[in-house]
Design a protein around this motif. Structure first.
Motif, mmCIF file in Angstrom:
data_model
loop_
_atom_site.group_PDB
_atom_site.id
_atom_site.type_symbol
_atom_site.label_atom_id
_atom_site.label_comp_id
_atom_site.label_asym_id
_atom_site.label_seq_id
_atom_site.Cartn_x
_atom_site.Cartn_y
_atom_site.Cartn_z
ATOM 1 N N SER A 150 48.150 51.004 35.929
ATOM 2 C CA SER A 150 47.781 50.124 37.032
ATOM 3 C C SER A 150 48.377 48.734 36.846
ATOM 4 O O SER A 150 48.659 48.304 35.727
ATOM 5 C CB SER A 150 46.263 50.028 37.147
ATOM 6 O OG SER A 150 45.734 49.510 35.953
ATOM 7 N N VAL A 151 48.578 48.053 37.949
ATOM 8 C CA VAL A 151 49.228 46.744 37.923
ATOM 9 C C VAL A 151 48.443 45.764 37.054
ATOM 10 O O VAL A 151 49.025 45.024 36.258
ATOM 11 C CB VAL A 151 49.378 46.198 39.352
ATOM 12 C CG1 VAL A 151 49.958 44.794 39.327
ATOM 13 C CG2 VAL A 151 50.253 47.120 40.172
ATOM 14 N N TRP A 152 47.119 45.777 37.196
ATOM 15 C CA TRP A 152 46.342 44.809 36.420
ATOM 16 C C TRP A 152 46.504 45.049 34.924
ATOM 17 O O TRP A 152 46.570 44.113 34.128
ATOM 18 C CB TRP A 152 44.874 44.807 36.829
ATOM 19 C CG TRP A 152 44.099 46.069 36.569
ATOM 20 C CD1 TRP A 152 43.839 47.063 37.464
ATOM 21 C CD2 TRP A 152 43.462 46.448 35.346
ATOM 22 N NE1 TRP A 152 43.097 48.056 36.867
ATOM 23 C CE2 TRP A 152 42.838 47.704 35.576
ATOM 24 C CE3 TRP A 152 43.355 45.879 34.079
ATOM 25 C CZ2 TRP A 152 42.123 48.385 34.590
ATOM 26 C CZ3 TRP A 152 42.649 46.557 33.093
ATOM 27 C CH2 TRP A 152 42.039 47.791 33.362
ATOM 28 N N HIS B 104 43.645 38.518 43.147
ATOM 29 C CA HIS B 104 42.573 39.380 42.653
ATOM 30 C C HIS B 104 43.065 40.322 41.553
ATOM 31 O O HIS B 104 42.328 40.661 40.634
ATOM 32 C CB HIS B 104 41.975 40.194 43.797
ATOM 33 C CG HIS B 104 41.260 39.351 44.797
ATOM 34 N ND1 HIS B 104 40.113 38.664 44.511
ATOM 35 C CD2 HIS B 104 41.551 39.064 46.089
ATOM 36 C CE1 HIS B 104 39.709 38.000 45.583
ATOM 37 N NE2 HIS B 104 40.570 38.213 46.560
ATOM 38 N N THR B 105 44.302 40.739 41.686
ATOM 39 C CA THR B 105 44.870 41.644 40.689
ATOM 40 C C THR B 105 45.024 40.922 39.347
ATOM 41 O O THR B 105 44.694 41.463 38.292
ATOM 42 C CB THR B 105 46.233 42.169 41.168
ATOM 43 O OG1 THR B 105 46.069 42.708 42.469
ATOM 44 C CG2 THR B 105 46.750 43.247 40.250
ATOM 45 N N VAL C 212 51.972 39.557 42.799
ATOM 46 C CA VAL C 212 50.791 40.347 43.153
ATOM 47 C C VAL C 212 49.717 39.429 43.722
ATOM 48 O O VAL C 212 49.854 38.207 43.714
ATOM 49 C CB VAL C 212 50.208 41.080 41.927
ATOM 50 C CG1 VAL C 212 51.242 42.005 41.326
ATOM 51 C CG2 VAL C 212 49.702 40.085 40.894
ATOM 52 N N ASN C 213 48.650 40.062 44.196
ATOM 53 C CA ASN C 213 47.545 39.302 44.729
ATOM 54 C C ASN C 213 46.763 38.624 43.604
ATOM 55 O O ASN C 213 46.707 39.127 42.480
ATOM 56 C CB ASN C 213 46.629 40.244 45.506
ATOM 57 C CG ASN C 213 45.593 39.482 46.296
ATOM 58 O OD1 ASN C 213 44.541 39.147 45.784
ATOM 59 N ND2 ASN C 213 45.916 39.209 47.552
ATOM 60 N N ARG D 246 55.526 49.825 39.984
ATOM 61 C CA ARG D 246 54.488 50.445 40.821
ATOM 62 C C ARG D 246 54.535 51.957 40.660
ATOM 63 O O ARG D 246 55.554 52.522 40.322
ATOM 64 C CB ARG D 246 54.740 50.081 42.294
ATOM 65 C CG ARG D 246 54.849 48.595 42.542
ATOM 66 C CD ARG D 246 53.522 48.002 42.902
ATOM 67 N NE ARG D 246 53.581 46.539 42.927
ATOM 68 C CZ ARG D 246 52.626 45.778 43.384
ATOM 69 N NH1 ARG D 246 51.528 46.321 43.872
ATOM 70 N NH2 ARG D 246 52.737 44.473 43.355
ATOM 71 N N SER E 211 41.748 40.742 37.716
ATOM 72 C CA SER E 211 41.380 41.975 37.013
ATOM 73 C C SER E 211 41.978 41.983 35.604
ATOM 74 O O SER E 211 41.309 42.336 34.634
ATOM 75 C CB SER E 211 41.870 43.205 37.782
ATOM 76 O OG SER E 211 41.219 43.297 39.020
#
Lengths: 253, 253
Positions: free
Chosen positions: A21-23, A60-61, A57-58, A16, A64
């Motif tokens: 970015s995580v995605w 949604h991520t 992670v979520n 992080r 992405s």
DNA sequence: AAAATTTGTCTAGTGATATAGACAACTATA
DNA sequence: TATAGTTGTCTATATCACTAGACAAATTTT
């Protein structure tokens, strides 16, 4: 705890606040995983919920990341069914004393060629002069080329030749599409790779456009000097390879 | 048409919404610029406002990039004076038929050595068995090592040897800190690099820890098979190099 | 001493990134 | 046909990344 062990792979996790970015990190890892052969062609990726849990992670991520890879032509998502790997394996690009673009890729692709993009005459910079063993400021011809295999760019090179000695090599390249054939016209039947220096970096804006890459991609950079069998420098070249599509095989050692 | 500037340097610009933050892209470009030799040791970086204008971003964004590089020990900022390059140049790491860790780096560093991190016996995976020319599942010894130069990690390797033939090589490595010396104990006075495959990727979590890298860094990955002069495989190895500190020089071609 | 230059710090606002939950749409299978 | 599993879409909220402007602190130059 999903102790997902992947053979020898480390439990590659997510950083992080790293500036990446995580995605994108997840997209990179999936790409790497595919390149490493963890998935067969047309195999299904684990479902989004499973990936989300695996990376912590979520969902949604993860979506992405996947949508970036779909955009990139690496994956295909089908509602209700799953997400599937389109994966084309990386080309193994031979690097050796007598590497020629066409010969080494034989069998790996059905179609391959070199395109001459631009050519220009310019004074030699310090490093080019050194490489070619000429005085700084001497006129040199710069040829910008792109190598393609199966319609996808696999290399992007700038090559410099002493202008006086190789007048018209740009036309020869445009006509023949081959370095070897072009050099033949100047009485050079054989040439060797004297030295190669390899590095890697993030693709810059020019690389992204030239090699049809997505931002954040990595390029391998090879700087080489080609010489005649008796050691006279012919060509100084800098070639960039997209790391996601190409690996370099040092075979002739 | 964007008149592509080709002085030497591309107009290296910034990609938005790429998953890689602007400050990291700038940090990477500055790093690349230093590695390319655009700044002398202890030279001053352009002032923040100038950099901000050049990259078309806010000054605070440039400051984020700089502060990451300061954290990383690449730059030193002094209030009222400027920001200065501490730059240690990249090591040029030779790769050739007879590459040895110690010999090639001679002259570039004052101190260098290999540390044995762990060793273990395990069954050979498919690719390792292929590389060593043995049956899959045969016991092999895995040695995990880190190469250091001037106190900084410059390589991280995993090497596999057939367990039956090289029993005790882990102890030999721990004692001598040298592959060449260790192999001598098994009657091997000379060995050659049969093949090397090179690729590049983003550093994963393990790389970050092992090589003391910042997230987003790039590693060069070399997979090699070493053989005796008569062609018998001795060692299968995967070595990771931090691209920001090491370049690979293919000299013995 | 004064001015100019440069890095350091603070506040505030905006947009992208990531999390959370719910439900729709589609597919395969029991 | 019913159910489970999967991708697609929507709303809402919190945090990070970036922009903008102002001023302080330190150094060098005039």
């Amino acid at each position: 705890m999903g102790t997902k062990m992947v053979g020898q792979k480390s439990a590659s996790s997510i950083e992080r606040r790293s500036g990446v970015s995580v995605w994108r990190q997840i997209a990179d890892q999936i790409l790497h995983s595919i390149a490493a052969g963890d998935f067969a062609e047309n195999a299904a990726l684990p479902p989004e919920v499973a990936l989300a849990e695996r990376y912590g992670v979520n969902r949604h991520t993860v979506r992405s990341a996947i949508s970036a890879l779909v955009q990139d032509g690496v994956l295909r998502a089908e509602q209700g069914r799953g997400t599937f790997v389109l994966s084309r394996k990386r080309l193994s690009y031979p690097i050796g004393a007598r590497t020629r673009f066409s010969t080494g890729l034989q069998g790996q692709t059905s179609e391959r060629h070199i395109v001459l993009l631009t050519s220009a005459i310019e004074p030699a910079s310090q490093r080019i002069a050194e490489g070619l063993g000429i005085a700084r400021g001497t006129d040199v011809i710069r040829l910008e080329t792109r190598g393609e295999a199966d319609g996808r760019p696999v290399s992007r090179a700038a090559a410099w030749y002493e202008a006086k000695r190789f007048t018209g090599i740009d036309a020869a390249m445009a006509e023949t599409g081959s370095v070897t054939a072009s050099l033949k016209r100047f009485g050079i039947d054989d040439y060797l790779r004297q030295s190669t220096v390899l590095s890697a970096r993030h693709a810059d804006a020019a690389d992204l456009a030239d090699l049809d890459l997505q931002p954040g991609a990595i390029v391998l950079v090879a700087i080489a000097v080609n010489v005649t069998p008796d050691g006279r420098p012919i060509q100084f070249a800098e070639t960039r390879f997209p790391a996601e599509r190409v690996e370099l095989k040092l075979s002739a050692l």
